[in-house]
Design an enzyme around this catalytic site. Structure first.
Site, PDB file in Angstrom:
ATOM      1  N   ASP A 110       0.881  -1.160   0.000  1.00 38.22           N
ATOM      2  CA  ASP A 110       0.000   0.000   0.000  1.00 38.22           C
ATOM      3  C   ASP A 110       0.926   1.219   0.000  1.00 38.22           C
ATOM      4  OD1 ASP A 110      -2.062   1.787   0.083  1.00 38.22           O
ATOM      5  OD2 ASP A 110      -3.102   0.868   1.770  1.00 38.22           O
TER       6      ASP A 110
HETATM    7  C1  BGC Z   1      -4.921   3.401   0.059  1.00 36.88           C
HETATM    8  C2  BGC Z   1      -5.062   2.389  -1.069  1.00 36.88           C
HETATM    9  C3  BGC Z   1      -4.884   3.086  -2.388  1.00 36.88           C
HETATM   10  C4  BGC Z   1      -3.539   3.780  -2.410  1.00 36.88           C
HETATM   11  C5  BGC Z   1      -3.259   4.520  -3.697  1.00 36.88           C
HETATM   12  C6  BGC Z   1      -3.656   4.216  -0.054  1.00 36.88           C
HETATM   13  O1  BGC Z   1      -3.658   5.253   0.857  1.00 36.88           O
HETATM   14  O2  BGC Z   1      -4.948   2.738   1.291  1.00 36.88           O
HETATM   15  O3  BGC Z   1      -6.312   1.769  -0.993  1.00 36.88           O
HETATM   16  O4  BGC Z   1      -5.021   2.173  -3.432  1.00 36.88           O
HETATM   17  O5  BGC Z   1      -3.501   4.725  -1.349  1.00 36.88           O
HETATM   18  O6  BGC Z   1      -4.054   5.638  -3.805  1.00 36.88           O
END
Ligand code: BGC
Length: 759
Positions: free
Chosen positions: A232
């Site tokens: 993530d």
């Molecule tokens: C989120 C993810 C997301 C990623 C990219 C993160 O903060 O938890 O779900 O895909 O950002 O935007």
């Protein structure tokens, strides 16, 4: 590109190039290696539409992303209980990715709704792992049928936003395996997502991004995951440990800082280069899978997708209550009350936020059907207030109409990625408005726009409630079609609505203490808890009304006794007994009647959504394999079925069971038990093998423990009957013999017995 070609390519790369490829080039791209002609590819949120950002990307979405189509969020789509529908949605998203040159869409998000408070519940599917897994697999199959990848997230046990980047989700092994893992497991086994996104949090102390057990032992070795794991955004703590654990791609870019650490670790002999090679191979396989199948000429008809989004929303909304006000006759006078009728809340905040190219509100949808609707704003969303004038205007509108429809729900600031909700209530001003309107008009209908359950203190005062969830940009079309009977509600809750927050099983522990989030309710999440406690709920899991009625009959099991290697076929007849065509969601729940471990009363193990014309009857068949009867046995670290009788219930919700049958299941797994001097007699006697082994010894043991019967006084016999004696023996450990046998047995005797038992 063939695996061998990829290996050959990796062999040509320098260590620096390989380490570099293990992190993003920027926010949304992998790195290119120009020297070798390796292209970069773009990934993008997701999951219910595209949030493709410009080059000036900033992750939190402050920069605009491209105009796209916002489909209903996962809180809604799960309520469709319709695998085909979700697959269709995935196909449309996959096509738009092809059009926009996106290799991977970042979703689906499948974390279990442990508490109604989780800020991202709107993005998640269900409190039930089976339903979440089935829906996730359908979505992935849809997207990937267009040769675009998915990234199932957030692996794993990411069930709160509070301290999400440091908190440790502390759950026992069985709870993880039965509740928090299966949605990922099913998706991997049924749909093989191209990528998996590991979560921010730790699991029992170890960050997901450096958790070898999670990312390699379970995900790859046990479930057979073949793609690559990405972090993530910013979830990496120790990059070197992550590479070894199976985290292939760090996102976004670390600006080279972590790439350097990988190189240094290899050079210092602290990290075997084979792990770097493996990560690069996995990444390149996906990069080339996309590049070789890229179809940028794929058309993207946004208008068509807008209508598809409306259709999907229609199949998701849940009619929670209806005492007759719905459907509304088109010739009756109607008042729409509440700002959401004009400006619907149709998606949640954070990384999934989509820049919709068009939004259709309920007021616009009603106007396009030439329906005469009076409108009163009722409350102001931004200010979160309802002035006395607003309420009296709303009451007047309600009084002048046959039906008053209040569009209520949660403002953006009440639920979002990044923080959890503080409570489960609607804004106080909206509750006041609903009370006032309901007092003025007996045909008051409430339409809800929210991503997770709300308390409804006014439930007995309103005539009907339609849960619209966060229904995507065409939510108004779907709402009006359902309110006026142009479509028949067929969504069913993918989560329980408790009466109040305090009823929720995680209530006492949710959020945790500091960085410790202990999952003390264990496997008893959602209806598994409410059913076991026989608690009243506001609306149960699986609940959803229709404008027609369905009758269930003729429940048949393919056999009344099976081995756990067999598949049990469940068939049931469903008839539409009303005057309107509609869709029923046939739900199959399984319960273990004679279990030695703690188990829920019932668990969803199968479902099917079927369309029925008035009077029509169909037979639905659903297969149950061994997993439907199994629990996770922590002695053997695997799922196992216990011999015995199981209930197979068919219903319209977890609390509306229409038919029930029983089946006996025999386990094919031999679970070797291990005995020690601490094993109690009851456990020995209940194991036929152990019992046979110590049978001849039992008399000796009993003799050693008891004075012979003829020596006992009458009073003594009455004080301790044979049954009582047996009961006391039941709970006594083997070693207990020594304490009571007055020297007639020794440690050596006990050791011999233990050795015999384990032989
Ligand atoms: C989120 C993810 C997301 C990623 C990219 C993160 O903060 O938890 O779900 O895909 O950002 O935007």
């Amino acid at each position: 590109m063939q695996k061998s070609e990829i290996k050959a390519l990796v062999a040509k790369m320098t260590l620096e190039e390989k380490a570099g490829l293990c992190s993003g080039g920027d926010f949304w791209h992998t790195k290119a290696v120009e020297r070798l002609g390796i292209p970069k590819v773009m990934v993008s949120d997701g999951p219910h539409g595209l949030r493709k950002q410009d080059l000036e990307a900033d992750h939190l979405g402050i920069n605009d992303s491209i105009k796209a189509v916002c489909m209903p969020a996962a809180c809604a789509t799960a309520a469709s209980f319709d695998r085909g529908l979700i697959k269709t949605m995935g196909e449309s998203i996959g096509s738009s990715c092809q059009h926009e040159k996106l290799a991977v869409v970042l979703g689906p998000a499948v974390n279990i709704k442990r508490s109604p408070l989780c800020g991202r519940n709107f993005e998640y599917l269900s409190e039930d792992p089976y339903l979440a897994g089935e829906m996730a697999a359908s979505y992935i199959n849809g997207v990937q049928s267009k040769n675009v990848g998915t990234s199932i997230k957030h692996f794993a046990a990411n069930n709160q936003e509070h301290r999400r980047m440091s908190s440790s989700s502390n759950a026992d092994e069985r709870t993880l395996r039965e509740i928090y893992f299966p949605a990922f497991e099913t998706a991997v086994k049924k749909a093989q997502p191209w990528t998996v996104m590991c979560s921010y949090n730790r699991i029992n102390g170890t960050y997901a991004s450096e958790n070898k057990w999670l990312l390699t032992d379970v995900l790859r070795d046990e479930w057979g995951f073949k793609g690559f794991v990405m972090s993530d955004w910013g979830a990496v703590s120790d990059r070197v440990r992550g590479v070894e654990a199976g985290l292939d791609l760090e996102m976004p870019s670390s600006g080279g800082v972590n790439d350097k650490k990988i190189v240094e670790a290899v050079r210092a002999g602290k990290l075997d280069e084979k792990y770097v090679d493996l990560a690069v191979e996995r990444i390149l396989e996906i990069v080339y899978r996309y590049v070789e199948n890229a179809r940028p000429d794929t058309p993207w008809d946004k208008e068509a997708d807008h209508l598809l989004s409306a259709k999907i929303a229609e199949e998701c909304m849940v009619l929670l209550k209806n005492s007759g006000a719905l459907p509304i006759s088109k010739t009756d006078s109607v008042a729409f009350i509440g700002e959401f009728a004009e400006k619907p809340r149709f998606q949640g905040g954070g990384s999934s936020h989509i820049n919709s190219f068009k939004i259709t509100s309920a007021l616009e949808a009603a106007a396009s059907k030439s329906l005469k609707v009076k409108y009163a704003k009722g409350y102001d969303v931004a200010a979160d207030t309802a002035t006395a004038e607003m309420i009296s205007e709303a009451v007047e509108a309600a009084k002048s109409a046959k039906t008053a429809v209040i569009f209520a729900g949660l403002p953006d600031s009440y639920e979002s990625e990044g923080y959890d909700r503080k409570h489960m209530r609607l804004p106080e001003c909206q509750n006041r408005l609903i009370e006032a309107v309901a007092a003025a008009n007996p045909n008051t209908v409430v339409v809800l726009h929210n991503g997770s359950p709300v308390e409804m203190p006014w439930i007995d005062k309103v005539n009907a409630v339609l849960e619209a969830y966060l229904g995507g940009q065409a939510v108004g079309i779907a709402t009006v079609n359902l309110l006026f009977g142009d479509a028949n509600p067929c969504g069913h809750l993918a989560e329980t609505f408790p009466i109040k927050l305090e009823d929720n099983p995680s209530y006492l522990y949710y959020g945790g203490e500091g960085d410790k989030a202990d999952y003390r309710e264990g496997i008893f999440v959602g209806y598994r808890y409410y059913d076991k406690k026989k608690m009243d709920v506001l609306f149960p899991f699986g609940h959803g009304l229709s404008y027609t009625t369905f009758e269930y009959s003729d429940l048949k099991l393919s056999s009344d006794s099976i081995a756990d290697t067999d598949t049990l076929s469940v068939s049931v007849k469903v008839r539409n007994t009303g005057k309107t065509a509609g869709k029923a969601v046939v739900q199959v729940y399984v319960g273990d009647r004679e279990s030695t471990v703690l188990r829920p009363v019932r668990e969803l193990k199968g479902f099917e959504k079927i369309y029925l014309e008035p009077g029509e009857e169909k037979t639905v068949e659903i297969g149950l394999d061994s997993r439907a009867f199994a629990y996770y046995n922590t002695d053997i670290h695997d799922f196992a079925v216990e011999n015995g009788s199981f209930t197979v219930e068919v219903g319209e919700s977890s609390r509306d069971i229409r038919l029930c049958a029983e089946v006996r299941v025999e386990s094919s797994k031999k679970i070797k038990k291990h005995y020690t001097a601490d094993t109690i007699f009851m456990d020995l006697i209940s194991d036929p093998e152990a019992s046979a082994k110590i049978g001849p010894l039992l008399a000796t043991i009993k003799n050693a423990l008891h004075a012979p019967d003829e020596d006992k006084s009458e009073a003594a016999s009455e004080a301790v009957t044979d049954d009582m004696g047996m009961a006391m023996l039941n709970y006594m450990p083997l070693r207990g013999i020594l304490s009571f046998a007055a020297g007639k047995m020794t440690d050596a005797d006990i050791d011999k017995i233990v050795a015999l038992l384990n032989s």
